[in-house]
Each structure stands twice: as C-alpha cells, then as structure tokens.
Scaffold this active site. Structure first.
Site, PDB file in Angstrom:
ATOM      1  N   TYR A  33       0.829  -1.201   0.000  1.00  0.00           N
ATOM      2  CA  TYR A  33       0.000   0.000   0.000  1.00  0.00           C
ATOM      3  C   TYR A  33       0.860   1.246   0.000  1.00  0.00           C
ATOM      4  CZ  TYR A  33       0.925   1.027   4.948  1.00  0.00           C
ATOM      5  OH  TYR A  33       1.532   1.364   6.125  1.00  0.00           O
ATOM      6  N   LYS A 149       6.527  -1.925   1.991  1.00  0.00           N
ATOM      7  CA  LYS A 149       5.331  -1.307   2.590  1.00  0.00           C
ATOM      8  C   LYS A 149       4.157  -2.260   2.417  1.00  0.00           C
ATOM      9  CE  LYS A 149       3.149   3.227   3.137  1.00  0.00           C
ATOM     10  NZ  LYS A 149       3.288   3.351   4.583  1.00  0.00           N
ATOM     11  N   GLU A 182      11.916   2.749  14.401  1.00  0.00           N
ATOM     12  CA  GLU A 182      11.014   3.770  13.854  1.00  0.00           C
ATOM     13  C   GLU A 182       9.704   3.723  14.621  1.00  0.00           C
ATOM     14  OE1 GLU A 182       9.935   2.855   9.753  1.00  0.00           O
ATOM     15  OE2 GLU A 182      10.110   0.717  10.179  1.00  0.00           O
ATOM     16  N   LEU A 207      11.166   1.130   7.322  1.00  0.00           N
ATOM     17  CA  LEU A 207      10.561   1.478   6.039  1.00  0.00           C
ATOM     18  C   LEU A 207      11.224   2.777   5.559  1.00  0.00           C
ATOM     19  CD1 LEU A 207       8.094   0.908   4.064  1.00  0.00           C
ATOM     20  CD2 LEU A 207       7.035   2.849   5.221  1.00  0.00           C
TER      21      LEU A 207
HETATM   22  N1  PLP Z   1       7.636   3.883   9.043  1.00  0.00           N
HETATM   23  C1  PLP Z   1       6.523   3.125   9.070  1.00  0.00           C
HETATM   24  C2  PLP Z   1       6.557   1.796   9.752  1.00  0.00           C
HETATM   25  C3  PLP Z   1       5.339   3.590   8.457  1.00  0.00           C
HETATM   26  O1  PLP Z   1       4.232   2.813   8.479  1.00  0.00           O
HETATM   27  C4  PLP Z   1       5.335   4.855   7.843  1.00  0.00           C
HETATM   28  C5  PLP Z   1       4.111   5.360   7.215  1.00  0.00           C
HETATM   29  O2  PLP Z   1       3.091   4.738   7.178  1.00  0.00           O
HETATM   30  C6  PLP Z   1       6.514   5.612   7.857  1.00  0.00           C
HETATM   31  C7  PLP Z   1       7.655   5.093   8.451  1.00  0.00           C
HETATM   32  C8  PLP Z   1       6.560   6.966   7.212  1.00  0.00           C
HETATM   33  O3  PLP Z   1       6.594   6.827   5.819  1.00  0.00           O
HETATM   34  P1  PLP Z   1       6.117   8.032   4.886  1.00  0.00           P
HETATM   35  O4  PLP Z   1       6.944   9.204   5.268  1.00  0.00           O
HETATM   36  O5  PLP Z   1       6.436   7.549   3.514  1.00  0.00           O
HETATM   37  O6  PLP Z   1       4.668   8.227   5.123  1.00  0.00           O
END
Ligand code: PLP
Length: 290
Positions: A33, A149, A182, A207
């Site tokens: 996603y 993701k 994170e 991620l």
């Molecule tokens: N880390 C995780 C585990 C996430 O689920 C997300 C966003 O859903 C992020 C980091 C932040 O990613 P982004 O900046 O692309 O929204």
C-alpha cells in the site's frame, strides 16, 4: 457528503466497497500500500510514493495493477470525488482473489486495487502543532522485511494500540540492542545539541519513509546537517528535541519519550520550523480547486 471509494475499476459509495473473502490481501496480507498527503488541493510527493510502490511490488513479485499514470488519475479522481482539500489518499494493491493456498496462484489472477481518500481533522492538526505528542517505546517484534510497505502490520497495530492505551500519540519500536528503529507508522528523529538531525539509516530495518527523504532534501538545501545513525532510547530522552515524520503527520514534534519530558515540554524550534516549511518546494500535483 458520502464518501466514494475506487474498487477494481469502479467508483462506489464507501459502504458498498467490497473485496472477495478469498482476496489474498484479506487472507494473507499479501498486499502492499501507499499513503500520500493531500495538501491544499495538491497530491504531495506522488513520484516518490509511486517509486516506493514500484519497489514494494517488485519485492513481492507483483505487477502494477494498472499503469502508473492511470493510478495517478485514479488517485486524483478519488480525491476530487471525496472533496478532500487537506487529508490523505490511500491505495492498496493485493495479489487478487484465488482459492486459499499460501503459494502464489498458479494461474495469473487480477490484482485487487482499492483507493480511498479522506480529509484530515483540522482540530487534531492544530493540537499537535501546538502541543506535540508523547511517544512510548515498545520492542520491535516485526518480520525482517519491514522495508516493504506491506499491509502485514499486526506488530504495528499492537504498538499503536499500546500508545493509545497509554495516552500517547505514537510508539517507537526498539531493536534487541536498545536502538530505536522507527514509529509504528512514522520515521523517528532526534535533534542533537548542535541542531544536527539524527535518524536511523534505511538499511533494511526500517521502512524508507518518503517524508524522511523530503526532510533530507530540505535539510540539504538549508544547510542543516543530517546524520543517519542509530540512536538509543536514552539518547532520545537526553536529546534537545525529537520528532516523527510521515505523509499523514508531516513533521510532528515529540515532547516526551516514555516518562521523560524533552526540554520544556513544548515543541522545539527545529521541529516546529521543519513543520512550518515542510511543503516548501515539494513535488506536488494539483487536484482540485474547490
Ligand atoms: N515507518 C513506518 C513503519 C510507516 O508505516 C510509515 C508510514 O506509514 C513511515 C515510516 C513513514 O513513511 P512516509 O513518510 O512515507 O509516510
């Protein structure tokens, strides 16, 4: 106004949006996603989000459900139909519907594509800008491909619920050595004494956040140093400031890590400045002019 969802080629009222009980997304979380921010009627950083989607699809050996440009059109149309001016657009691609079997279907099936959009709560945005959030820490119990993701997010569901039960806004996950990986749905940052932004390297254990990259670009253009390195919970508790980044949160100041209040307990100037300037110069596509 009723919400509209895109489901496999059709725009339908939200409550009528359905996928099959043997959809592999439902059965196995065999799905990936993306979430893009909608800011002031514009889709933000779509190129990077779709680059990451391409990578996620490749890593789980799936093809695009529609062409990349068709997907952008669907995202824009979904945002428009839901009259979202500030909020998010969510898209999910699963391997499709097939008789339940762990291995990929032997005959190619059509992937399932769902796109939804919703407006952000202005009150909540104002609250986090003014007050920041508290984070709690929990062990990182996820699988080893967190760079994808994927919708397989039970560990993050439990982490976020732990945060909510504790009255906190986010849970930072911590690896076996005591380093923060994170947030359950965000990237984690701290600010060093000299103003350096510190965040964990995207070395497969997090991620690779799109918002994280946007902050790195902004920092490079504005003479702010970014250090990609591991940091512990104790270092975060002693840091000048901390913040999280995500498409749905942009830059959100962190004012407390577990029981430790950072600074004077108010959002710090670095995080607040990054939040205020976050959209400056970001790639964005206009969606609607209402
Ligand atoms: N880390 C995780 C585990 C996430 O689920 C997300 C966003 O859903 C992020 C980091 C932040 O990613 P982004 O900046 O692309 O929204």
């Amino acid at each position: 106004m009723s919400r509209i969802a895109y489901v496999n080629g059709r725009y339908v009222p939200h409550r009528e949006g359905q996928v099959h009980i043997e959809d592999r997304g439902f059965q196995f979380a065999d799905a990936v996603y993306e979430v893009c921010e909608v800011h002031d009627g514009q889709l933000v950083d779509t190129v990077r989000h779709l680059d990451r989607l391409e990578r996620s699809l490749r890593e789980i050996e799936m093809a695009w459900p529609v062409t990349r440009s068709a997907l952008v059109s669907i995202m824009r149309e979904t945002v428009t139909r839901n009259r979202v001016r500030n909020g998010l657009v969510y898209l999910q691609v699963s391997r499709g519907q097939a008789k339940r079997d762990f291995a990929f279907p032997s005959k190619a099936v059509k992937p399932t594509l769902v796109v939804t959009a919703r407006s952000a709560s202005k009150a909540q945005l104002a609250d986090v800008t003014e007050n920041g959030i508290r984070v709690i820490t929990v062990p990182d119990i996820r699988w080893k491909r967190v760079d994808i993701k994927s919708t397989a997010m039970l560990a993050q569901v439990l982490a976020k619920q732990a945060a909510r039960s504790a009255g906190a806004g986010e849970a930072w996950m911590v690896d076996d050595e005591g380093f923060v990986t994170e947030g359950s749905s965000s990237s984690a940052w701290i600010v060093g004494a000299d103003g350096t932004l510190i965040t964990r390297p995207a070395n497969g254990s997090i991620l690779p956040g799109v918002t994280r990259l946007a902050i790195m670009d902004y920092a490079a253009k504005n003479g702010i140093t970014v250090e990609e390195r591991f940091f512990t919970v104790e270092e975060a508790q002693a840091a000048r400031e901390a913040f999280i980044t995500a498409a749905t949160a942009t830059v959100t100041p962190v004012t407390q890590v577990d029981e430790t209040v950072l600074g004077n307990g108010k959002p710090g100037s670095v995080a607040s400045g990054l939040r205020a300037h976050f959209h400056d110069g970001l790639e964005a596509i206009s969606v609607a002019a209402y």
